[in-house]
Design a protein around this motif. Structure first.
Motif, PDB file in Angstrom:
ATOM      1  N   ASP A  76      16.225  93.460  48.378  1.00 13.99           N
ATOM      2  CA  ASP A  76      14.907  92.833  48.479  1.00 13.99           C
ATOM      3  C   ASP A  76      14.523  92.653  49.944  1.00 13.99           C
ATOM      4  O   ASP A  76      13.384  92.934  50.345  1.00 13.99           O
ATOM      5  N   ALA A  77      15.477  92.189  50.744  1.00 19.36           N
ATOM      6  CA  ALA A  77      15.223  92.023  52.177  1.00 19.36           C
ATOM      7  C   ALA A  77      14.990  93.374  52.834  1.00 19.36           C
ATOM      8  O   ALA A  77      14.129  93.516  53.709  1.00 19.36           O
ATOM      9  N   ALA A  78      15.749  94.377  52.397  1.00 14.44           N
ATOM     10  CA  ALA A  78      15.602  95.720  52.966  1.00 14.44           C
ATOM     11  C   ALA A  78      14.216  96.278  52.695  1.00 14.44           C
ATOM     12  O   ALA A  78      13.599  96.901  53.571  1.00 14.44           O
ATOM     13  N   LEU A  79      13.692  96.056  51.497  1.00  8.45           N
ATOM     14  CA  LEU A  79      12.365  96.564  51.163  1.00  8.45           C
ATOM     15  C   LEU A  79      11.289  95.842  51.970  1.00  8.45           C
ATOM     16  O   LEU A  79      10.333  96.471  52.438  1.00  8.45           O
ATOM     17  N   GLU A  80      11.457  94.556  52.146  1.00  8.25           N
ATOM     18  CA  GLU A  80      10.499  93.800  52.955  1.00  8.25           C
ATOM     19  C   GLU A  80      10.477  94.329  54.386  1.00  8.25           C
ATOM     20  O   GLU A  80       9.406  94.535  54.978  1.00  8.25           O
ATOM     21  N   ALA A 101      16.540  97.693  58.229  1.00  4.76           N
ATOM     22  CA  ALA A 101      16.341  98.044  56.823  1.00  4.76           C
ATOM     23  C   ALA A 101      17.559  98.773  56.272  1.00  4.76           C
ATOM     24  O   ALA A 101      18.010  98.526  55.148  1.00  4.76           O
ATOM     25  N   SER A 102      18.110  99.688  57.076  1.00 12.31           N
ATOM     26  CA  SER A 102      19.305 100.425  56.659  1.00 12.31           C
ATOM     27  C   SER A 102      20.498  99.493  56.497  1.00 12.31           C
ATOM     28  O   SER A 102      21.240  99.571  55.505  1.00 12.31           O
ATOM     29  N   LEU A 103      20.691  98.606  57.468  1.00 13.88           N
ATOM     30  CA  LEU A 103      21.802  97.652  57.397  1.00 13.88           C
ATOM     31  C   LEU A 103      21.686  96.785  56.146  1.00 13.88           C
ATOM     32  O   LEU A 103      22.663  96.565  55.425  1.00 13.88           O
TER      33      LEU A 103
END
Length: 318
Positions: free
Chosen positions: A112-116, A102-104
């Motif tokens: 959006d990918a990080a939130l998922e 998520a951090s990366l």
């Protein structure tokens, strides 16, 4: 896979790397990981350990190690966790991967990918990983998902400054400077009273300083991450910053953290205009007497927040 086969699968791939986790020498760890990946290139735990040992690098090859590790484990972990048939060490390792992923993704602007990823992390984490929470709550505020911020913070198994501050921001954005929003901010400040002074830029943070105390170093690392993310969130609008500033300046005045004569003179002029100078000075004197008597700073800070709440409830600062 059946539930038993999941257990066998997890045991097999985790046992391969268990010895590496006990090894303290970095070069030896790298060699051991490479040996496992040579024979079993798709072992997700070995991929993750390899990724951890690499220098911070956003090359696609390095990113794929972490992404592949998560994607390999995700179906098995999801089913095993739902059935309750998963070892806590396995789950903790997977949650750590999610936190890092998520951090990366966040810092690569893949929000959006990080939130998922962060939402998946929050459903599984019981170890209170900070990085995953920093990304999760920060993204929710950035996306103005204020209802989810409040709900998630209320249900969170871990109490963290990032959750508390984001909850205060969310309530302020939906209710204005209400008593509930103000109480939420007081709660956030109480979790780490000094943090807000760094967030406002009143104090400078030396993020490169190292001590001989590992616990202190770990605290400073968390503080640097919190301040970095929260500074951007609080500074996003003048209204947010003013909401935070009113409480922090008052708290600093009462506890002696704001000791510059020019600053205190300016604050006293403001409190005189508001009609609460006598109350603020009385609160300050009470707290200074507590400090002089040898009271712990934590007790002084707790009393300061209670005194501020009392003055606020008299109709000042509204």
């Amino acid at each position: 896979m059946t539930e038993n086969r999941y257990a066998e699968y997890f045991d097999e791939i985790y046992d391969e790397v268990s010895a590496i986790l006990e090894e303290e020498d970095a070069e030896t760890r790298v060699r051991m990981v490479d040996e496992i990946l040579c024979e079993h290139p798709e072992n997700p735990f070995a991929q993750y350990l390899k990724w951890q040992e690499l220098d911070e690098d956003e090359s696609e090859e390095n990113r794929r190690l972490l992404l592949d590790a998560v994607e390999t484990l995700r179906p098995a972990v999801a089913e095993a966790a739902e059935s309750g048939e998963i070892d806590e060490e396995i789950l903790s390792a997977y949650v750590s991967m999610l936190s890092d992923l998520a951090s990366l993704q966040y810092f690569s602007e893949e929000k959006d990918a990080a939130l998922e990823t962060a939402r998946e992390f929050m459903k599984l984490d019981r170890d209170c990983y900070i990085i995953g929470r920093l990304v999760y709550y920060t993204l929710l505020v950035e996306k103005k998902a204020y209802a989810e911020v409040v709900s998630a913070a209320d249900d969170d198994v871990c109490e963290t400054p990032i959750a508390a501050h984001c909850r205060a921001i969310a309530l302020f954005e939906t209710e204005g400077a209400s008593a509930e929003a103000s109480d939420a901010l007081l709660e956030a400040i109480s979790m780490d009273p000094d943090m807000s002074f760094y967030i406002l830029g009143l104090w400078e943070l030396d993020d490169e300083a190292e001590s001989m105390n590992p616990e202190e170093d770990a605290y400073m690392e968390d503080l640097v991450m919190h301040v970095s993310m929260l500074s951007e969130l609080w500074n996003a609008t003048e209204e947010r910053l003013a909401f935070l500033g009113v409480v922090v300046f008052a708290f600093g005045y009462m506890t002696g953290r704001m000791d510059d004569t020019n600053d205190t003179d300016m604050l006293e002029d403001g409190y005189k205009t508001l009609g609460c100078l006598d109350e603020m000075q009385e609160a300050r004197d009470t707290l200074h007497a507590m400090i002089a008597s040898g009271k712990e700073q934590e007790a002084v800070d707790e009393e300061a927040l209670m005194l501020f709440r009392d003055i606020r409830d008299q109709g000042f600062f509204s």
